[in-house]
Scaffold this motif. Structure first.
Motif, PDB file in Angstrom:
ATOM      1  N   HIS A  96       4.362  34.776  10.013  1.00 20.22           N
ATOM      2  CA  HIS A  96       3.181  35.362  10.653  1.00 20.22           C
ATOM      3  C   HIS A  96       3.487  36.738  11.234  1.00 20.22           C
ATOM      4  O   HIS A  96       2.707  37.692  11.061  1.00 20.22           O
ATOM      5  CB  HIS A  96       2.695  34.409  11.748  1.00 20.22           C
ATOM      6  CG  HIS A  96       1.502  34.880  12.497  1.00 20.22           C
ATOM      7  ND1 HIS A  96       0.384  35.390  11.872  1.00 20.22           N
ATOM      8  CD2 HIS A  96       1.226  34.903  13.828  1.00 20.22           C
ATOM      9  CE1 HIS A  96      -0.528  35.717  12.791  1.00 20.22           C
ATOM     10  NE2 HIS A  96      -0.029  35.433  13.971  1.00 20.22           N
ATOM     11  N   LEU A 144      -1.132  31.936   7.388  1.00 20.43           N
ATOM     12  CA  LEU A 144      -0.524  32.799   8.397  1.00 20.43           C
ATOM     13  C   LEU A 144      -0.128  34.168   7.846  1.00 20.43           C
ATOM     14  O   LEU A 144       0.440  34.982   8.571  1.00 20.43           O
ATOM     15  CB  LEU A 144       0.695  32.107   9.007  1.00 20.43           C
ATOM     16  CG  LEU A 144       0.395  30.848   9.833  1.00 20.43           C
ATOM     17  CD1 LEU A 144       1.672  30.077  10.129  1.00 20.43           C
ATOM     18  CD2 LEU A 144      -0.327  31.207  11.130  1.00 20.43           C
ATOM     19  N   GLY A 145      -0.401  34.402   6.560  1.00 21.43           N
ATOM     20  CA  GLY A 145      -0.179  35.732   6.021  1.00 21.43           C
ATOM     21  C   GLY A 145       0.748  35.839   4.838  1.00 21.43           C
ATOM     22  O   GLY A 145       0.927  36.945   4.299  1.00 21.43           O
ATOM     23  N   LEU A 173      -0.343  28.290  14.637  1.00 18.21           N
ATOM     24  CA  LEU A 173       0.736  27.456  14.103  1.00 18.21           C
ATOM     25  C   LEU A 173       0.596  25.998  14.503  1.00 18.21           C
ATOM     26  O   LEU A 173       1.234  25.123  13.917  1.00 18.21           O
ATOM     27  CB  LEU A 173       2.099  27.964  14.592  1.00 18.21           C
ATOM     28  CG  LEU A 173       2.723  29.166  13.893  1.00 18.21           C
ATOM     29  CD1 LEU A 173       1.964  30.450  14.207  1.00 18.21           C
ATOM     30  CD2 LEU A 173       4.185  29.330  14.304  1.00 18.21           C
ATOM     31  N   LEU A 191      -1.251  38.926  16.839  1.00 19.31           N
ATOM     32  CA  LEU A 191      -0.411  37.745  16.697  1.00 19.31           C
ATOM     33  C   LEU A 191      -1.156  36.547  17.275  1.00 19.31           C
ATOM     34  O   LEU A 191      -1.748  36.642  18.356  1.00 19.31           O
ATOM     35  CB  LEU A 191       0.922  37.934  17.432  1.00 19.31           C
ATOM     36  CG  LEU A 191       1.826  39.059  16.921  1.00 19.31           C
ATOM     37  CD1 LEU A 191       3.083  39.140  17.775  1.00 19.31           C
ATOM     38  CD2 LEU A 191       2.190  38.853  15.454  1.00 19.31           C
ATOM     39  N   LYS A 192      -1.109  35.428  16.549  1.00 20.48           N
ATOM     40  CA  LYS A 192      -1.864  34.242  16.943  1.00 20.48           C
ATOM     41  C   LYS A 192      -0.964  33.007  16.946  1.00 20.48           C
ATOM     42  O   LYS A 192      -0.996  32.206  16.010  1.00 20.48           O
ATOM     43  CB  LYS A 192      -3.048  34.039  15.992  1.00 20.48           C
ATOM     44  CG  LYS A 192      -4.006  35.226  15.944  1.00 20.48           C
ATOM     45  CD  LYS A 192      -5.098  35.029  14.912  1.00 20.48           C
ATOM     46  CE  LYS A 192      -6.026  36.239  14.857  1.00 20.48           C
ATOM     47  NZ  LYS A 192      -7.081  36.084  13.826  1.00 20.48           N
ATOM     48  N   SER A 228       6.609  31.151  12.328  1.00 20.15           N
ATOM     49  CA  SER A 228       6.457  32.272  13.258  1.00 20.15           C
ATOM     50  C   SER A 228       6.930  33.564  12.601  1.00 20.15           C
ATOM     51  O   SER A 228       6.273  34.606  12.712  1.00 20.15           O
ATOM     52  CB  SER A 228       7.258  32.015  14.542  1.00 20.15           C
ATOM     53  OG  SER A 228       6.797  30.873  15.225  1.00 20.15           O
TER      54      SER A 228
END
Length: 350
Positions: A187, A212-213, A319, A314-315, A184
């Motif tokens: 991301h 996630l980045g 996750l 945000l997604k 989390s």
């Protein structure tokens, strides 16, 4: 109702039929649609955190990351009604102490926790006390599985990254420990424009962190994470996040910082540490490092986070790697001490 019940610490959890919680005048009965399976549940299952004054009376139904539908409300509830979609921030404030009055219900003097102070989301129904204060409306565009983590891991990372260490675009951020909380943080920091390095010992978790980045990953089994982060960043991270709370991740996070760097401590310790981890005090002094703690998130911050989720910036759903039924959830909790899984598992079938 059916529930996954903790009957003995460190022993297999049991799926049992238990009474549906009674509704209180200020409470709301929530039909659980999805509950995140969190490492905090493993800590509670192990009997950890007595050094924090936290102890469960058994038998107990855990579960502090849940979203669902309001089934019934008490006579004194005015903001919610039957059929409303809601998520439950797991840290509840009293609304009266100086911290609640200042907007920081997350560190309330009389804080209570969903799934700890009362039975939680591993049951089909949860009675949430003081519903007007302890529920958050869930937009139709956010599905229940994605919303489950918004009650704990995702919102904890959001508050830590955005509010506490105030990550800035372009900064280097190293995240040590890529479980649900660490992923989390990866991301969210990436969404804020930071260059994120994910550090873990699980290659599957590191691959997920990339999706996630994360711009780079470090496997702590194969290389020294401190040296690797310093080389990748040209001198150290501006921000390091310890998302696990064990000595090796906390110390690596501190030692990977550049001068005037900030450590974000969001992971809580296990029985081995019992809240105490040695740190390089001289380096902290001479490099002017900052150590910043972060616990949960004030309810007042939910609108900003939820807008970012609604817009797809945000997604939290990205996750999720595993969706299970109640019969499978116990084995997932029990395996968390081995650090083998990757991503977030949710319970969404009864």
């Amino acid at each position: 109702m059916k529930a996954l019940v903790l009957t003995e610490f460190g022993k297999p959890l049991e799926v049992l039929d238990v009474p549906t919680p009674d509704l209180t005048p200020k409470g709301a009965l929530i039909r659980v649609e999805s509950n995140g399976i969190c490492r905090s549940d493993w800590h509670l299952w192990m009997g950890d955190w007595d050094w924090l004054g936290l102890s469960l009376e058994l038998p107990h139904v855990m579960g502090h990351e849940f979203a669902g539908v309001v089934e019934e409300v008490g006579a004194e509830v005015s903001r919610y009604k039957k059929g409303d979609r809601v998520v439950v921030p797991h840290a509840h404030g009293c609304g009266r102490c100086e911290y609640c009055l200042a907007g920081y219900n997350n560190i309330c003097d009389n804080v209570s926790f969903a799934g700890t102070n009362y039975w939680g989301g591993y049951g089909e129904y949860v009675q949430v006390p003081d519903a007007d204060r302890n529920l958050v409306s869930l937009p139709d565009s956010v599905d229940f599985d994605a919303a489950a983590g918004l009650g704990c891991r995702f919102m904890t990372a959001f508050h830590g990254v955005v509010d506490q260490v105030q990550v800035k675009p372009g900064e280097w951020v190293s995240v040590h420990g890529c479980g649900g909380l660490g992923l989390s943080a990866v991301h969210i920091a990436a969404a804020m424009g930071a260059n994120v390095i994910a550090v873990d010992i699980n290659e599957d978790s590191l691959e997920l962190a990339k999706s996630l980045g994360a711009v780079a990953t470090v496997n702590g089994r194969n290389q020294d994470p401190v040296q690797a982060v310093r080389e990748l960043t040209g001198g150290g991270a501006h921000v390091a996040v310890d998302a696990l709370g064990i000595a090796v991740t906390c110390q690596a996070a501190v030692n990977s910082l550049r001068k005037r760097g900030r450590l974000l401590q969001v992971g809580l310790t296990s029985k081995e540490e019992k809240g105490m981890i040695p740190l390089p005090i001289d380096s902290i002094v001479l490099q002017e490092l900052s150590i910043i703690g972060s616990a949960n998130m004030p309810v007042s911050r939910y609108p900003d986070m939820m807008r970012m989720v609604e817009r797809g910036i945000l997604k939290p759903g990205a996750l999720i790697t595993n969706r299970v039924g109640v019969e499978e959830a116990g084995s997932i909790i029990e395996s968390m001490g081995e650090f083998k899984g990757s991503g977030v598992s949710v319970l969404n079938r009864w």
